[in-house]
Design a protein around this motif. Structure first.
Motif, short mmCIF file in Angstrom:
data_model
loop_
_atom_site.label_atom_id
_atom_site.label_comp_id
_atom_site.label_asym_id
_atom_site.label_seq_id
_atom_site.Cartn_x
_atom_site.Cartn_y
_atom_site.Cartn_z
N PRO A 132 0.80 -1.23 0.00
CA PRO A 132 0.00 0.00 0.00
C PRO A 132 0.83 1.28 0.00
O PRO A 132 0.31 2.33 -0.37
N TYR A 133 2.08 1.23 0.45
CA TYR A 133 2.85 2.48 0.52
C TYR A 133 3.87 2.60 -0.61
O TYR A 133 4.13 3.68 -1.12
N PHE A 134 4.48 1.46 -0.99
CA PHE A 134 5.57 1.54 -1.96
C PHE A 134 5.28 0.79 -3.25
O PHE A 134 6.08 0.79 -4.16
N GLU A 149 -6.77 7.58 -1.67
CA GLU A 149 -5.75 7.16 -0.72
C GLU A 149 -5.15 5.84 -1.16
O GLU A 149 -5.78 5.10 -1.92
N PRO A 150 -3.96 5.50 -0.68
CA PRO A 150 -3.42 4.18 -0.98
C PRO A 150 -4.40 3.09 -0.56
O PRO A 150 -5.06 3.21 0.46
N ASP A 152 -4.92 -1.08 0.27
CA ASP A 152 -4.18 -2.29 0.61
C ASP A 152 -5.03 -3.49 0.20
O ASP A 152 -5.87 -3.95 0.96
N LEU A 154 -4.31 -6.55 -0.19
CA LEU A 154 -4.09 -7.78 0.56
C LEU A 154 -4.56 -7.65 2.01
O LEU A 154 -4.77 -8.65 2.69
N GLY A 155 -4.70 -6.41 2.49
CA GLY A 155 -5.09 -6.21 3.88
C GLY A 155 -6.59 -6.18 4.08
O GLY A 155 -7.08 -6.21 5.20
N PRO A 157 -10.13 -7.94 3.63
CA PRO A 157 -10.66 -9.28 3.36
C PRO A 157 -11.60 -9.33 2.16
O PRO A 157 -11.84 -10.40 1.61
N ARG A 158 -12.13 -8.17 1.73
CA ARG A 158 -13.02 -8.20 0.58
C ARG A 158 -12.26 -8.41 -0.72
O ARG A 158 -12.80 -8.85 -1.71
N LYS A 241 -0.28 -14.64 4.99
CA LYS A 241 -0.30 -15.51 6.18
C LYS A 241 -1.73 -15.94 6.52
O LYS A 241 -2.09 -16.11 7.68
N PRO A 244 -6.18 -11.14 6.43
CA PRO A 244 -6.43 -10.75 7.82
C PRO A 244 -7.29 -11.77 8.57
O PRO A 244 -8.18 -12.34 7.96
N ALA A 245 -6.98 -11.94 9.84
CA ALA A 245 -7.58 -13.00 10.67
C ALA A 245 -7.47 -14.33 9.93
O ALA A 245 -6.37 -14.74 9.58
N GLU A 247 -9.20 -14.90 7.02
CA GLU A 247 -10.01 -14.64 5.83
C GLU A 247 -9.43 -15.21 4.53
O GLU A 247 -10.13 -15.25 3.53
#
Lengths: 298, 416
Positions: A132-134, A149-150, A152, A154-155, A157-158, A241, A244-245, A247
């Motif tokens: 999201p930042y780079f 805005e950036p 994410d 992968l961050g 869950p949708r 990993k 998130p959680a 998901e």
């Protein structure tokens, strides 16, 4: 008479030659499976100590785990979507790689390179592309004013599982399309030419002649792919990993999390036993198909 | 060339043969005992520190050899469990959990692994956090406390005159910052797997939430206090007053990196953050540290975290373990340990007295009476902590569901 005695003794006489191989198979293939089954019926404490037998407690705990149903659903989606789309995209890709044109060599190389790279490297690259930042994707999205805005991908869950599916397909394409390419090259050109002479359109010729002849390669590729995709750990683990959680967990990453985050080795082993049986079904399917292929070629 | 190599090899063989012949003579009475150490890597300075310490220890204690393994934080828990499960138990471990192992009867009591004098010098509050069923099973090695860090330049520029003390002031300050600096995230919220449990404990603690009730022996996570906390934080996330992906952001490579670049204005930091900033490109940031903002009408807290030295029974090396740990706690050696670890609060009274006058660590020692600790004395805590960390990934989408799941899994770990 003499042939009979020869046959009888032969299995013993061959033991010195096949013995070492059998021993290796026993130690490195069969014993771990036995150990896995044993662990799934054992009670193991959070510090890794074997406390005794647990009966079916581990299996009960697994069925009681609130994140199991979602994981199973995602594993099914993961398997079906990745394998189906990979096969569907590989067919035209293999056809293209088989066609004679300038730059064919370049195309073949560019398809094989991602396969040569380690999955961990591919997954890490994608993780950074989507950062999201780079990441470059964020940059494009923000520069095109699609988002203020950036984001994410992968961050959230949708979107994270959809992204993983796409990457899963990308890394499965090379193997599949090369198997299909090999299948295509085994089909004599004359047959297709004959059909064209008989007035069949290219499209009809493909479905009536090429595809049926390609079927054995297609089925083998589909089954091997299913095993790979079902077992796929590095892509999901490196990129999210399973988060998130829970998901984006499939059964393989979920088993890892149950073992090393929830620190319930027994429950994790019981899930691995389930995975083992699923793989076993695939392997039997594969054996059956390859035998069927042999018969077909006779 | 080849010949020379061969002759080198044969010389080496002769020497080693000689050595193996000579060895039994020199240590005829006692076999060498090997102590297996698995130690946490607080910083990259830990390995050189231990290497030097062990050389001096072995010189002073003939007959004891030390086998050292310095392991990174994300791997150490798993490494120790694997060693124990495969029958290769270490003798000494330094990490952040002990209760599960104490419950399994793997550990020596603390009074067996350090001398009475060493134990007496440990700060009593830390000793209380090292007990399982009333018995001390671990020796605290150091501790940390958290504080709320802010970027002075940004706060001043946005017209925020003092660091926010309550949630209301925090939100107001964040809105002002966002209005003045659109490309700065007012609050860094790292709920990712690295330290999600710390954020959860700190923010919830500021609303009166406590993870565990020692009287009922139950986790108290699916509660009104924590739900209010997560709902408040979700409000900040939804109003875009934090970085966009709190559930995936880690502390070090996420929130702190952004803070070091001046892209985050306020963040949960610890006594070790200034040291980290100076080494990771944040030396120009003008930071201030204050107490954590708390919910209106509640009191502020800080999170205290302590780590441990533990001695394992499996190899029966009680005497050697005690010798080694007493050696670490020799004041000069212990000072070196603290220095290598990089800016933590000492666990001993003697070192604590010296640190009180330290400009960076001193204020944290004064914060300690306000500290709440993780329920590290509960056997199932390490499993429960792992689940909090996992569930924080989606806590900002559905706070109630996350809390229900955490409570369920922690209860299951507590029961089994």
């Amino acid at each position: 008479m003499s042939t009979k005695t020869f046959k009888k003794g032969s299995s013993f006489r061959s033991l010195p030659w096949i013995g070492p191989a059998l021993l290796l198979i026993f130690i490195f293939v069969l014993w771990p499976v036995v150990e896995l089954f044993l662990v799934s019926f054992r009670e193991i404490s959070v510090s890794g100590l074997i406390k005794g037998w647990a009966g079916t407690e581990n299996y009960k705990a697994l069925l009681d785990n609130s994140d199991l149903s979602g994981t199973l659903r995602r594993t099914a989606i993961w398997l079906v979507v990745v394998v189906t789309l990979t096969m569907a995209l590989s067919l035209p890709l293999a056809q293209l790689m088989n066609a004679n044109f300038r730059g064919r060599r370049f195309l073949r190389y560019s398809v094989i390179v991602p396969w040569a790279a380690s999955l961990v490297i591919t997954a890490t690259s994608w993780k950074w592309i989507l950062d999201p930042y780079f990441g470059i994707v964020t940059r494009i999205i923000v520069d095109l004013r699609i988002a203020e805005e950036p984001v994410d991908l992968l961050g959230d869950p949708r979107t994270s599982f959809i992204v993983l599916l796409a990457v899963g397909i990308t890394v499965s394409l090379p193997f599949t399309s090369y198997v299909l390419l090999a299948g295509l090259q085994a089909i004599p050109k004359e047959i297709m030419e004959a059909s064209l002479v008989d007035g069949a359109s290219a499209w009809k010729g493909y479905w009536a002649i090429t595809f049926p002849l390609l079927r054995p390669a297609f089925l083998v590729a589909a089954v091997i792919n299913s095993v790979y995709v079902f077992n796929s750990f590095p892509i999901i683990w490196v990129m999210t990993k399973g988060g998130p959680a829970y998901e984006t967990d499939t059964t393989t990453t979920f088993a890892y999390k149950v073992a090393f985050r929830d620190q319930d080795i027994g429950q994790s082993a019981s899930l691995a036993v389930g995975n083992f049986f699923v793989i076993l079904i695939f392997i039997m399917l594969f054996l059956k198909l390859s035998k069927w292929k042999e018969l077909d070629q006779r | 060339m080849l010949k020379r190599k061969l002759s080198l090899l044969s010389t080496a063989a002769v020497i080693s043969l000689g050595a193996s012949l000579a060895l039994p003579l020199s240590s005829a009475q006692a076999e060498d005992v090997t102590l297996k150490l698995v130690m946490a890597s607080y910083t990259d300075d830990m390995l050189p520190y231990y290497t030097d310490l062990i050389t001096r220890f072995e010189a002073a204690n003939a007959g004891i050899k030390v086998d050292l393994d310095v392991v990174a934080w994300p791997e150490i828990g798993q490494k120790v469990k694997t060693l124990i499960a495969s029958g290769q138990s270490p003798d000494i471990v330094n990490n952040d959990e002990f209760a599960g192992e104490a419950a399994d009867g793997l550990l020596y009591p603390a009074n067996k692994i350090v001398s009475a004098a060493t134990l007496k010098d440990i700060i009593p509050a830390f000793r209380d956090n090292s007990k399982y069923n009333g018995v001390e099973y671990a020796v605290p090695d150091l501790a940390s406390a958290r504080a709320f860090f802010y970027n002075k330049t940004i706060l001043k520029g946005a017209g925020v005159t003092k660091p926010p003390a309550t949630w209301t002031e925090l939100k107001a300050a964040a809105i002002k910052i966002k209005a003045k600096y659109p490309d700065v995230y007012p609050l860094g919220l790292p709920l990712g797997v690295e330290e999600g449990q710390a954020e959860f404990t700190v923010w919830g603690g500021g609303n009166g939430g406590r993870l565990y009730n020692a009287k009922t022996k139950k986790y108290t996570i699916d509660t009104k206090e924590y739900l209010e906390t997560l709902t408040f934080l979700k409000g900040l996330v939804d109003s875009k007053l934090t970085q966009p992906n709190p559930g995936k952001t880690n502390r070090t490579d996420g929130a702190w990196s952004l803070f070091a670049k001046g892209k985050v204005a306020m963040v949960n930091g610890g006594v070790f953050l200034p040291d980290w900033l100076s080494k990771n490109g944040g030396e120009k940031i003008k930071w201030g540290a204050s107490a954590f903002p708390h919910a209106p009408g509640k009191t502020d807290i800080t999170l205290g975290v302590q780590d441990y030295f533990k001695g394992y029974k499996a190899n029966g090396r009680e005497t050697e373990i005690r010798k080694f740990l007493d050696f670490i706690f020799v004041p000069a050696n212990y000072a070196g340990f603290l220095k290598a670890a990089g800016g933590f609060i000492p666990a001993t009274k003697s070192a604590g007295k010296l640190a009180e006058s330290d400009p960076i660590i001193g204020p944290y020692i004064k914060l300690l009476p306000k500290a709440i600790f993780y329920p590290g004395t509960v056997g199932s805590w390490s499993a429960c902590k792992a689940d909090i960390v996992t569930q924080m990934g989606t806590a900002m989408l559905n706070p109630k569901k996350a809390l229900t799941n955490i409570q369920k899994k922690c209860d299951a770990a507590n029961a089994g």
